[in-house]
Enzyme design. Structure first.
Site, PDB file in Angstrom:
ATOM      1  N   ASP A   1       0.813  -1.230   0.000  1.00 53.12           N
ATOM      2  CA  ASP A   1       0.000   0.000   0.000  1.00 53.12           C
ATOM      3  C   ASP A   1       0.837   1.267   0.000  1.00 53.12           C
ATOM      4  OD1 ASP A   1      -2.254  -1.603   0.042  1.00 53.12           O
ATOM      5  OD2 ASP A   1      -2.468  -1.523   2.214  1.00 53.12           O
ATOM      6  N   GLU A   2       2.043   1.197  -0.561  1.00 52.61           N
ATOM      7  CA  GLU A   2       2.926   2.361  -0.588  1.00 52.61           C
ATOM      8  C   GLU A   2       3.190   2.858  -2.006  1.00 52.61           C
ATOM      9  OE1 GLU A   2       4.158   4.126   1.791  1.00 52.61           O
ATOM     10  OE2 GLU A   2       3.809   2.946   3.596  1.00 52.61           O
TER      11      GLU A   2
END
Length: 285
Positions: free
Chosen positions: A228-229
């Site tokens: 999720d980066e």
């Protein structure tokens, strides 16, 4: 859309003369620019450009050969695509199929101009019996802890065999390994059911509810090895209140997720998304 339109996208170290060199080169070959957008990033010292032009009958191979010298001069990362050429897209899904259903609908009515080369699910076909897949190939790749490596190896082979240029995690609730994420860098998009960078990982709506948030959202981003980066492409939000339950947030969130993913796909399919390190440059219409 004219049959002889091409889209040129590029990024390179920022310096004087880039636009002049590109436009001059195209003009010298009888090409006509019909749309142009540019951005110079002071922070990264890089320049970004998206051009739509009419080729005047010159084919793509000749255009690419001719532009290579300009690209080398400015150390460009660039792509050139015939605008009539549709991207090949592979859709991955788990149990929740609202994003898949929405993408299929928008594809059928012509809103999303792409070729869907397959649907991969970690749930059996019966899970989606209310959806019409027509002639789209469906692949059931179940997963559990003991067979995760084998399942992902099969998925990797399927991606390559399908010729997919873009892989879309349409609420595919399975974390890709760092190796596969690196393999798909820049061509794998995830719709995350939260407004990143907050509330990452599992059950983000429950996390948000515990914090008493007043806004919830969804985020579409490129997949990277860091969970999720990845660089963010599109986001949207809705206002909620103290009276909303986690189920209410999930219901509201489904609508946000659908429209964020649809907007993201429209941008990507028209070559309006350029990577800029950990961020993106989005050339909206």
């Amino acid at each position: 859309m004219a049959a002889d339109q091409f889209i040129l996208t590029l990024s390179c170290p920022d310096r004087a003369g880039i636009v002049a060199a590109v436009s001059g080169h195209l003009a010298g070959r009888g090409c006509n620019i019909v749309e142009a957008q540019q951005f110079g990033d002071d922070e990264t010292a890089r320049f970004f450009l998206r051009l739509v032009f009419q080729s005047g009958g010159i084919d793509q191979d000749e255009l690419q050969r001719g532009f290579a010298a300009v690209a080398d001069t400015f150390d460009m990362q660039w792509t050139l695509r015939d605008r009539t050429q549709r991207h090949r897209v592979l859709l991955l899904v788990s149990k929740f199929d609202h994003c898949l259903a929405d993408v299929l609908y928008r594809w059928r009515i012509g809103e999303l101009s792409m070729d869907i080369v397959g649907i991969v699910a970690n749930h059996p076909r019966e899970t989606y019996r209310h959806l019409d897949f027509d002639t789209i190939p469906f692949h059931f790749l179940p997963i559990d802890r003991e067979h995760r490596v084998a399942q992902e190896a099969a998925l990797s082979k399927l991606i390559e065999a399908s010729g997919a240029e873009l892989v879309v995690l349409a609420r595919y609730m399975q974390v890709l390994s760092a190796g596969l994420a690196r393999q798909l860098e820049g061509r794998c998009i995830n719709i995350h059911h939260s407004f990143l960078p907050g509330f990452k990982g599992a059950r983000p709506y429950h996390q948000a509810h515990r914090r008493g948030v007043k806004l919830i959202g969804a985020t579409a981003h490129f997949v990277t090895a860091e969970l999720d980066e990845g660089p963010i492409i599109e986001q949207d939000i809705e206002r909620v209140t103290h009276a909303d339950t986690p189920d209410d947030l999930i219901r509201i969130g489904r609508d946000i997720e659908r429209r964020v993913l649809a907007r993201t796909l429209r941008l990507y399919l028209d070559d309006r998304v350029l990577l800029n390190g950990s961020k993106t440059v989005i050339f909206t219409s």
